[in-house]
Design a protein around this motif. Sequence first.
Motif, PDB file in Angstrom:
ATOM      1  N   LEU A  87       0.831  -1.208   0.000  1.00 28.28           N
ATOM      2  CA  LEU A  87       0.000   0.000   0.000  1.00 28.28           C
ATOM      3  C   LEU A  87       0.864   1.255   0.000  1.00 28.28           C
ATOM      4  O   LEU A  87       0.515   2.258  -0.638  1.00 28.28           O
ATOM      5  N   SER A  88       1.995   1.219   0.685  1.00 32.06           N
ATOM      6  CA  SER A  88       2.894   2.383   0.711  1.00 32.06           C
ATOM      7  C   SER A  88       3.457   2.674  -0.676  1.00 32.06           C
ATOM      8  O   SER A  88       3.556   3.839  -1.094  1.00 32.06           O
ATOM      9  N   GLU A 138       1.097   9.634  -5.625  1.00 28.96           N
ATOM     10  CA  GLU A 138       1.534  10.989  -5.289  1.00 28.96           C
ATOM     11  C   GLU A 138       2.508  11.550  -6.333  1.00 28.96           C
ATOM     12  O   GLU A 138       2.341  12.673  -6.810  1.00 28.96           O
ATOM     13  N   LYS A 139       3.503  10.747  -6.719  1.00 25.70           N
ATOM     14  CA  LYS A 139       4.512  11.244  -7.674  1.00 25.70           C
ATOM     15  C   LYS A 139       3.915  11.483  -9.057  1.00 25.70           C
ATOM     16  O   LYS A 139       4.232  12.475  -9.728  1.00 25.70           O
ATOM     17  N   ALA A 168      -7.326   2.606  -0.132  1.00 29.77           N
ATOM     18  CA  ALA A 168      -6.693   2.078   1.093  1.00 29.77           C
ATOM     19  C   ALA A 168      -5.299   2.670   1.276  1.00 29.77           C
ATOM     20  O   ALA A 168      -4.893   2.998   2.398  1.00 29.77           O
ATOM     21  N   ALA A 169      -4.566   2.813   0.172  1.00 28.89           N
ATOM     22  CA  ALA A 169      -3.214   3.367   0.244  1.00 28.89           C
ATOM     23  C   ALA A 169      -3.222   4.818   0.690  1.00 28.89           C
ATOM     24  O   ALA A 169      -2.433   5.233   1.539  1.00 28.89           O
ATOM     25  N   LEU A 170      -4.139   5.625   0.126  1.00 26.57           N
ATOM     26  CA  LEU A 170      -4.209   7.030   0.497  1.00 26.57           C
ATOM     27  C   LEU A 170      -4.701   7.211   1.930  1.00 26.57           C
ATOM     28  O   LEU A 170      -4.260   8.128   2.630  1.00 26.57           O
ATOM     29  N   ILE A 187      -1.795   6.998   4.444  1.00 23.58           N
ATOM     30  CA  ILE A 187      -0.856   8.119   4.623  1.00 23.58           C
ATOM     31  C   ILE A 187      -1.541   9.401   5.068  1.00 23.58           C
ATOM     32  O   ILE A 187      -0.863  10.378   5.379  1.00 23.58           O
ATOM     33  N   ASN A 188      -2.875   9.394   5.093  1.00 22.70           N
ATOM     34  CA  ASN A 188      -3.623  10.617   5.484  1.00 22.70           C
ATOM     35  C   ASN A 188      -4.115  10.516   6.920  1.00 22.70           C
ATOM     36  O   ASN A 188      -4.087   9.494   7.552  1.00 22.70           O
TER      37      ASN A 188
END
Length: 308
Positions: A265-266, A273-274, A302-304, A307-308
Amino acid sequence: MNIYKNVSLKQFSYWRVGGCADFVFVVNSISELKDALDYLYKLELPFLIIGNTSNLLFSGAGVRGGLIKLGPGFSYCDFKHQVVTVGAGIYLPYFVRQCVNNGLSGLEHLIGVPATLGGAVYMNAGSQRKSLSENILSVDSIDKKGNLITRRESDCSFSYRNSIFQLNSEFILSAKIKLQSKSISLIRRECLTILRSRNKKFPRKKPSCGSVFISNPVMYDTYGPPGKIIEDVGLKGFKIGGASISSQHANFIVNEGDATDIDILSLIAIAIEKVKNQTGFQLKSEAKYVTEDCRLMNADAAALALIN
């Protein structure tokens, strides 16, 4: 019906990632499927139907609930001239080979997709800018109350890698598919060409779920497919923990041996993002994430959330 308890999800996962599921049911008929649903309702447990798991990432904490897998009783195909009735549990490459043996063309682009028919309908799977829905006449499903439903192709809300079944809680049982007669040797040659191309382009020796991100047509016309864009932003071969963005094809995230769901997920979050920062486009995932509380969500969401 077979019921398994405390099952390691690594044995099901194409990514070889995941904790343990409380229950896994293998059902071989509609009546067994209804029995599994009744059992889970009585225990007040959430549940999901899983196919070949070729696009699923399971929570490393496991799944508190029941996973229902269609067994051999749903792995059939009945040929009547150019129309095939096919069960949701059949392995897609095997089904394509049966079509080839019957001189029927139209699904060659799916020969290397490691999914079940049900998963392929759910995702409207395809390759080479083609989709399964182009050949579907109708789909049979069952809702959580046990009601049987038949939908024509036009009622399935098919779009690129999407269908109505991603929005409702129905379980796909079978589909009717229309194909075209063609020389067996020509169809077989096309399948072999596609397989050679896939084997050359895609990483095969390490666990993955295949393509992680969906190709956006507008983004494709401007910048190219997701793999090229991820490579262009410098992430090809990038690693976190036991997972890496494949050095062979950047739209694949591979398990290097001890990857976790958080590692994967990271990487998804960093790619999103990139790419957004450099192109303005936000990548959407083809992969799905199964949460600890037995919910299915897009892996990008799930990934976002991570990190949020």
